[in-house]
Scaffold this motif. Sequence first.
Motif, PDB file in Angstrom:
ATOM      1  N   UNK B  83       0.837  -1.195   0.000  1.00  0.00           N
ATOM      2  CA  UNK B  83       0.000   0.000   0.000  1.00  0.00           C
ATOM      3  C   UNK B  83       0.869   1.240   0.000  1.00  0.00           C
ATOM      4  N   UNK B  84       1.956   1.219   0.788  1.00  0.00           N
ATOM      5  CA  UNK B  84       2.837   2.378   0.841  1.00  0.00           C
ATOM      6  C   UNK B  84       3.446   2.648  -0.527  1.00  0.00           C
ATOM      7  N   UNK B  85       3.955   1.594  -1.147  1.00  0.00           N
ATOM      8  CA  UNK B  85       4.596   1.783  -2.449  1.00  0.00           C
ATOM      9  C   UNK B  85       3.592   2.338  -3.446  1.00  0.00           C
ATOM     10  N   UNK B 250      -1.351  -7.796  -4.652  1.00  0.00           N
ATOM     11  CA  UNK B 250      -0.580  -6.583  -4.391  1.00  0.00           C
ATOM     12  C   UNK B 250       0.826  -6.717  -4.907  1.00  0.00           C
ATOM     13  N   UNK B 251       1.458  -7.830  -4.665  1.00  0.00           N
ATOM     14  CA  UNK B 251       2.821  -8.076  -5.116  1.00  0.00           C
ATOM     15  C   UNK B 251       2.902  -7.986  -6.633  1.00  0.00           C
ATOM     16  N   UNK B 252       1.911  -8.568  -7.244  1.00  0.00           N
ATOM     17  CA  UNK B 252       1.893  -8.574  -8.708  1.00  0.00           C
ATOM     18  C   UNK B 252       1.811  -7.155  -9.243  1.00  0.00           C
ATOM     19  N   UNK B 253       0.951  -6.380  -8.617  1.00  0.00           N
ATOM     20  CA  UNK B 253       0.770  -5.010  -9.112  1.00  0.00           C
ATOM     21  C   UNK B 253       2.003  -4.163  -8.838  1.00  0.00           C
ATOM     22  N   UNK B 254       2.624  -4.369  -7.706  1.00  0.00           N
ATOM     23  CA  UNK B 254       3.767  -3.524  -7.337  1.00  0.00           C
ATOM     24  C   UNK B 254       5.031  -3.985  -8.039  1.00  0.00           C
ATOM     25  N   UNK B 256       5.355  -6.953 -10.151  1.00  0.00           N
ATOM     26  CA  UNK B 256       5.271  -7.768 -11.357  1.00  0.00           C
ATOM     27  C   UNK B 256       5.461  -9.243 -11.059  1.00  0.00           C
ATOM     28  N   UNK B 257       5.683 -10.009 -12.110  1.00  0.00           N
ATOM     29  CA  UNK B 257       5.775 -11.472 -11.993  1.00  0.00           C
ATOM     30  C   UNK B 257       6.932 -11.896 -11.104  1.00  0.00           C
ATOM     31  N   UNK B 258       7.998 -11.181 -11.252  1.00  0.00           N
ATOM     32  CA  UNK B 258       9.219 -11.559 -10.546  1.00  0.00           C
ATOM     33  C   UNK B 258       9.009 -11.531  -9.021  1.00  0.00           C
ATOM     34  N   UNK B 259       8.454 -10.429  -8.545  1.00  0.00           N
ATOM     35  CA  UNK B 259       8.197 -10.289  -7.103  1.00  0.00           C
ATOM     36  C   UNK B 259       7.209 -11.330  -6.636  1.00  0.00           C
ATOM     37  N   UNK B 260       6.176 -11.563  -7.477  1.00  0.00           N
ATOM     38  CA  UNK B 260       5.159 -12.548  -7.101  1.00  0.00           C
ATOM     39  C   UNK B 260       5.792 -13.918  -6.931  1.00  0.00           C
ATOM     40  N   UNK B 261       6.672 -14.273  -7.850  1.00  0.00           N
ATOM     41  CA  UNK B 261       7.323 -15.576  -7.794  1.00  0.00           C
ATOM     42  C   UNK B 261       8.147 -15.744  -6.537  1.00  0.00           C
TER      43      UNK B 261
END
Lengths: 833, 302
Positions: B83-85, B250-254, B256-261
């Motif tokens: 949320x902060x990002x 949220x991870x995906x939106x902030x 992308x795929x890499x963070x989500x993985x």
Amino acid sequence: MVSMDDDIGDFQNQAERRSEKSRRNNFHIHLPSTPSIATVLTHGGASISGARSVPVSSADSPTDENELKSDYLSIRNSQHDRHQYLREHIRRDIFLEKNIGLHSYKIGKRRTNVIYSYDEIFKYRKRVQTTIHQSAVHPSVTRVFWPTDCEPQSLEPSVLVGFRNSRSDYVVIAIVPEVDISRMIETLDGRETLEHLSGFASIHGAYDSSKLCVLGTLNFKIKHSLPLVVEMNSRAEKPRFRMQEASTAIQRLNGHAILNGEYGLKFGAMPFLVIFYERPLPRRLQYISFMPINLELADRSNFNTDDEDGKNLRSRRILVDQTRKHTVFGFPQMDKEDCINSWINEINLSHELGSLLEKAVTLTNVLPAESHSLKVRIVVGTKLLISRTRNLLSFLWSLLVMAIMWILMGGLMLYRVASEAVLRIIEWQPKSSIPALKDVSATIQQLDLRLQQACYWPIQYITLRNQKSNLFLKTTFHPEYIRFYNSLWLVANDIIIGAAVGSYIIDNRDYIVAFVDYCINEILTTGLRRTIEWLMDWPGGLKLNNELAAFFGELFLWVIEFWGGYLRIFRPYLPDLVYLIGLSGFIGATFPIALIADLISFLTIQIYCCYLASARICNWQLTVLVSLFHLFRGKRRNVLRNRIDSCDYDLDQLLIGTLLFTLLTFLLPTVLVFYLTFACARLGIILINAMLESSLALLNHFPLFAIMLRLKDSKRLPGGIEFDLVEQSARDDGSVGTVYVQLKPIALPVTAMFQQYFLLSKRIQRHYLSLRVIALLLTGQFVPIQRSRLYSLQYSMLPENRFGIWELWFRLHEFSVTVREEVKKKFALIISK
Amino acid sequence: MDYTRFATKSGQNYIMNPAVVSRRPWRKLLWVHQPYPDNYVDASFLSQLKRNLHVQQYSFWALSSDSTVIISHVYSVAIFVCVFVAIYKDKYNPAWFASIGSFCTLVGYFAWDGLGKENTTSRTTTAKSAVLIVSTLLGLSPVLKSLTQSTSSDSIWAISFWLFLLNIFFHDYSIGSKKTFPPTLSTNLAIAAATVLASRLSTTLSVFSFLLFSIELFGLFPIFSRWLRSYSFVAHLILTSILAVVTEVGMFYIGGWWALGVWSVAILSAVFVAPGWLIALQKYKNEIQGPWDPAKPVLRNR
């Protein structure tokens, strides 16, 4: 192991032998230079006393005494207060008498000897060791005080006159040559002559007249029955003493002079303790004293009783008393304490009484003999003429004094009333929270001091005059005399220095004005503004909060500008002010100094205001931060128990508290920077003022007169007495015959004169140079400047409560009456002859 | 194992001595005078040794279901960071997050209020404190906005990272519901971190919404989740999976795929791999107990 046991046994045997020996005939006084005090119990050959009773050679180091050191030492080693300690210590030296008198005391079957040392007195002196025959009966020794300055030139037969304090205790005060014993006794009986000779002074009450009697003879050929017989072959030799047993015939002859004599047979065999002394000259204001002379007023010498110092001192005193009780356990409390005081009193009187006696003897020798030769008559006639002229002159002088006094009295009273009014205004406090004028301004404080001094002087002078007429109250007279002249001298000095300083200021007025101008413009206005602007702009890379820094900066800038405006109004009057400061120098250098101190305080009010404001904010913030930090940890401070408790806060409390905590933490550097800047500025100003005020203290309180006396004649400032062993002689049978001891007065140590300064510096150190003060300063708390405490030094020469107007009036009146009566008496004296 | 070997070895030395055999048996009493040397160790010395007495065997599924308690807190921190990002990069309107958060809080409150038996505080008090907090936030937001302007962003990230790490460590993961509130320290740490982060935001509105959201997430949500945990564990699991979904999104939106993985791998390993590893490590457990253990001092709590 076996040999070791043997060794121990041998040692014990030795110890027993030693103690046996000691019980038989001797014990030792050992006054080493190391501080020690020890009670040695001699009972049934106890090993300690056995070891101690062996004759101690001078090479014998007092190591065993170190072991015997009692708690007393730890008290003394703290070196807290030398002067006070010395006083304590000398109190203890009442037991000196026991050393000199060498009494042993019987407590039941055990005998107790006390071995004392008083390091302070004997510090740099040679070790005194005395071995004296000890008899089982008290008293064990005949004590004679012998005036060395009074020995007759060609050692002609003389009569010894002095005090007989007890049957074995004599104080010789005069050695009168060429006089008959019976004539001397007559002279002593005719006390009226003595009193008459001593002028208007009353010598009644100064000594116990029943003790004054003829004690013995020196080099007398004719047989007599006086107790003391002294022989002296040459002045280089020590006098030899012999005790005569009193016969009934002589007792009848002498009447009350040596009556009550119950000399036992044993007295002839007793050893002599001869104490040489030089008679102090009362005309030169010399005297000896057991206690060091106290230069401060009695009620001022312990002016810090409410202080920590005072508390320490009191508790130490109690401890010392306790130790003394322990040490002297078992001693019968006799009148020994009075005894040593009476010796000292008698020694102090000796010169005066001796010269009176000689005068009286010559009078009784000459006056009744009408049939003397013409030569003698002429001599007597001239003497009479001289005395008459002197009487007349003194009458005229006192008449003059009386006339001047009547004029002065009115002036004094007027002055006193006026100064009382001023003092009342100065000391007036509308509320207890509002400081009086004299606590605010250094100048007014100085004025207060001078007025109080001037109020005290007449009273001091009258006291001095009254005591001067009575020769035998010298001990109270001297400190008062020194105090009075010290304050007069200081004032005179002050005025002399002040005139120089004042004229210097007036001559260089333009430079000074320019300098002050520069200070006001460049330092106090522009400099401060620049500093604050710098602070507002991230000083030295410190990341301050912009908004807060701007707020603080503008606030303080406004204060500085505001005060700068007033200073600009003040600016044209500056030359006049400097001129005024210069003029004030002519009433003492202290006044320009005090005025400068006040001027500095006045010119820097804005810094003080800024300091106060920022300190309050900083302190407030720190306090809030501390309590919020407790909240952050889920704790809180329990005020009732003064501890940190854990606490369950509500959620809203926690949330808001944490928010504020974070907020204040980030704002703290900004506040701290502003606060520290002003605190440093304030500290600098305080330092300058402290320097000025300490120079005031020097000018107002320097013991100038005392130091001068110390250099001129140290006997006028006695700091105690000491005894040095001179010689000891043995008798034919090997027992101790006579021990010669020299009594010497000790001059007051210079440190004792500066006692007040030491106290003050210690206090300043504790109040301003301690970690506590730094902590207070860093946390923005108020660092108190207790001016009244700092100034206690300045007032130490003044009584606590000044004498009232009526008191002064009564004193003056009384004084005038005495002066008038003196004049009348003198007149009567002239008429009668 | 070491102990017994040592004992027998040194004991043998003495037993081999024929003079000793006939003597009285050795007793393990220090105060009795015995005809043995001081360093004598008898064979019976460690006979009462007991090992792994209190060790209990874990079951894999119990461990992994319990680990969801930790996971759910980590999720909430992750959501917060997301949320902060999002607000910091001006991607989304900050008011949205505050309203979503407030809505969820209200729902949670009513659920808690309706079902909970241990509710002690009255509703008016709750409403009062809510109003108080909101108004304080409104007042302080402008100040907070400029609080750390002169500080560089790197130090702020470092400070908030450490604060969150401490928060995760100090959080109360206990399953029972003895207390109404979570321990104060972890809440405070989280709020402090949120305040520090909020001071980086550009507008007053964003500061306010962000702080409101953070208070709801760190102040109120732990109370709710703990209550739910004690109320029904199944509900807790459901809540955790909702959080998981939200975090993944949220991870995906902030990032992308890499963070989500990376995130998914980390979470899955925490839930499934870590319990298995713990069970595997159990065999190294060596807990010894015996009569020689010193008495444990009993500390009385204040």
